[in-house]
Design an enzyme around this catalytic site. Sequence first.
Site, short mmCIF file in Angstrom:
data_model
loop_
_atom_site.label_atom_id
_atom_site.label_comp_id
_atom_site.label_asym_id
_atom_site.label_seq_id
_atom_site.Cartn_x
_atom_site.Cartn_y
_atom_site.Cartn_z
N ASP A 92 40.23 41.39 39.58
CA ASP A 92 39.04 41.19 38.73
C ASP A 92 37.77 41.04 39.55
OD1 ASP A 92 40.50 41.11 36.39
OD2 ASP A 92 40.71 38.92 36.42
N ARG A 105 44.95 45.36 40.44
CA ARG A 105 43.58 45.67 40.03
C ARG A 105 42.81 44.36 39.91
NH1 ARG A 105 45.72 48.87 35.01
NH2 ARG A 105 47.27 47.27 35.36
N ARG A 162 44.94 32.93 36.97
CA ARG A 162 43.80 32.05 36.69
C ARG A 162 44.04 31.13 35.49
NH1 ARG A 162 39.11 36.31 36.53
NH2 ARG A 162 37.97 34.47 35.77
#
Lengths: 246, 246
Positions: free
Chosen positions: A54, A52, A199
């Site tokens: 971002d 999923r 990230r």
Amino acid sequence: MRYLKITLAYEGTAYAGWQVQPGTHGPTIQGKVEEALASLTGERIRVVAAGRTDAGVHARGQVISFATHSRIPVDRWPWALNSVLPEDIIALEAVEVGPDFHARFSAKSKTYRYTIDNGIFPDVFQRRFAWHVRHPLDLQAMERAALYLKGRHDFRSFAAAGRPVKSFEREIKDVCWLKEGPFIHFDITADGFLYHMVRIIVGTLVEIGLGRRQPEDMGIILASRKRSLAGPTAPAHGLCLMRVDY
Amino acid sequence: MRYLKITLAYEGTAYAGWQVQPGTHGPTIQGKVEEALASLTGERIRVVAAGRTDAGVHARGQVISFATHSRIPVDRWPWALNSVLPEDIIALEAVEVGPDFHARFSAKSKTYRYTIDNGIFPDVFQRRFAWHVRHPLDLQAMERAALYLKGRHDFRSFAAAGRPVKSFEREIKDVCWLKEGPFIHFDITADGFLYHMVRIIVGTLVEIGLGRRQPEDMGIILASRKRSLAGPTAPAHGLCLMRVDY
């Protein structure tokens, strides 16, 4: 009923992510794909994605699965979808699967690539796909730091709040670096990723590459299980879901 | 007075070209650069570019020249410009030159690259920078055809109307092909280019690559001096001004 597995590439720039996340709004890739499926089949189809992604994150090898009554031949599916999808989402391949196949739960591993543009000035053609860090990065230090991540660990230090999870344990199967002109590509393969995990890892690695922290700090941060010890979250636009293995 | 030569990269997607051309309107790269110079220096500066790129055409090595009273040190010029330019135009290098230097008239040769995406489906990340041709191209036939172009010729067959010129003679110094995954890069170096010349050449080469014409037709088209015999004009977004030599 037929069950399909379709591989997608997309540029995430214009989207609020695969599905709407807390704090985001706007069009989603899932929404566009489901609209395309509705216009092709007349059915209301729910699709499941392996990752999923971002808002702003890209994909070269996202995998989705869904069920349909449509009789479109499997090899025609990419052409059919591309005729109705917006130009920043492209279907690459379709395969028929069994009813038990689930794009997310059946995945054995996923590989993400994070791209850093370490040139003095940003490359104007890659600015949507690479994080520009203009101070020179010590790639060797980053490579050493990344080795602490390999294997099965509790990755709580590298998880953002916002998604409930049963466990913070994940297995990082591989990390790989590729230098290409001013660009540094960081490929990371795991059995799963926590929210913002890649990230936050990259944000921490860049702090190390800038000399603000030592490679050994990576082990300390990991063991601490404290998000507050890790570095900042690297921007979304450098991230790309490269492949999903089943 | 100081005379500067500055190298620029830009993505042309959002622009009506370097300067407004017949039939186009909208913001120009020249306009943005002159605005940036005005805000840095307080002067009204006219800049000259080596290549007046069309709407949608990109640059990695455009060269501009201008005169200024500004005392900004030469090595600070790219930083200063980048602080005020939009993110799709980037100053890469600045050099002080003599008053006789003229970005266009002093140029000995320019190199353009035309990129074709010959994958089955377009690469979603390169769609702004490559012309997607989905039928397989015969690269060998295209290479053979391109050899007819080398040397000094009258290139009237490959010139669009719209810009008055004294002569249709140009010298193509080099052509070079590079295959990179599904991408075909065609690099062409000449002492100068006529209006739409690279794009009409590429449109013709693609007809040959698709088997609709023979490589030998290139010589016939060239000798005919008739635009009507050449192929269609390839789209602007595959074209990029790579470098200018002085």
